[in-house]
Design a protein around this motif. Sequence first.
Motif, PDB file in Angstrom:
ATOM      1  N   LEU A 125      38.970  34.761  39.013  1.00 47.81           N
ATOM      2  CA  LEU A 125      40.347  34.610  39.847  1.00 47.81           C
ATOM      3  C   LEU A 125      41.089  35.733  39.206  1.00 47.81           C
ATOM      4  O   LEU A 125      41.803  36.370  40.226  1.00 47.81           O
ATOM      5  CB  LEU A 125      40.959  33.338  39.542  1.00 47.81           C
ATOM      6  N   LEU A 126      41.170  36.268  38.146  1.00 51.24           N
ATOM      7  CA  LEU A 126      41.611  37.299  37.576  1.00 51.24           C
ATOM      8  C   LEU A 126      41.109  38.650  38.054  1.00 51.24           C
ATOM      9  O   LEU A 126      41.817  39.666  38.529  1.00 51.24           O
ATOM     10  CB  LEU A 126      41.833  37.371  35.905  1.00 51.24           C
ATOM     11  N   LEU A 131      43.556  43.111  43.937  1.00 48.78           N
ATOM     12  CA  LEU A 131      42.820  43.950  44.894  1.00 48.78           C
ATOM     13  C   LEU A 131      41.409  43.906  44.617  1.00 48.78           C
ATOM     14  O   LEU A 131      40.782  44.996  44.871  1.00 48.78           O
ATOM     15  CB  LEU A 131      43.265  45.333  45.072  1.00 48.78           C
ATOM     16  N   PHE A 132      40.697  42.907  43.934  1.00 47.20           N
ATOM     17  CA  PHE A 132      39.505  43.057  43.501  1.00 47.20           C
ATOM     18  C   PHE A 132      38.838  43.976  42.609  1.00 47.20           C
ATOM     19  O   PHE A 132      37.873  44.410  42.755  1.00 47.20           O
ATOM     20  CB  PHE A 132      38.632  42.775  44.769  1.00 47.20           C
TER      21      PHE A 132
END
Length: 161
Positions: A125-126, A131-132
């Motif tokens: 999730l982090l 922005l991936f």
Amino acid sequence: MFCIHCGADISEEDTVCPNCHAQLHSHQAAQFHQAEEHAPFSKRAFAFLIDLLFIMVLFSLVTSIMRVLGVYLLPVLVVVYFALGWSSEKQGTFGMTLQEIKVSDFETGERISFSKALLRSVCMLLSVAVLFLGCLFMFWEKNGRMLHDLLAGTMVTVRNK
């Protein structure tokens, strides 16, 4: 063979890496990384998109029920979904199974525990939250690992047929 900690070339006789001075516990782990085919970005990305679609359908059903209760559980649902899939016997989510890839412990190549899968899920999730950017790690990390793989001590490989 190479050191699983830094990627330096090592010989079978080495017990300590000449580059990073890490204790080499088992040559089996280093040999495992050479024998396994690392999952390409395309398979990992497509599996992730399949899982997002699957989660959105599941989320629609769950939120319809939860709206009555006034509770929104998407982050919890996402973390639990991925953790259950990665720690399962299939070592992957629905999308990963369709793409024939699996999550393994980086050191041993074995299935990961539920607690390690939970850690990887939160770290993922982090990784995708900004922005991936955490996913871009695989393009310069030697073993194709993303940020959440590095933090959790995991790797994604192509499933043996």
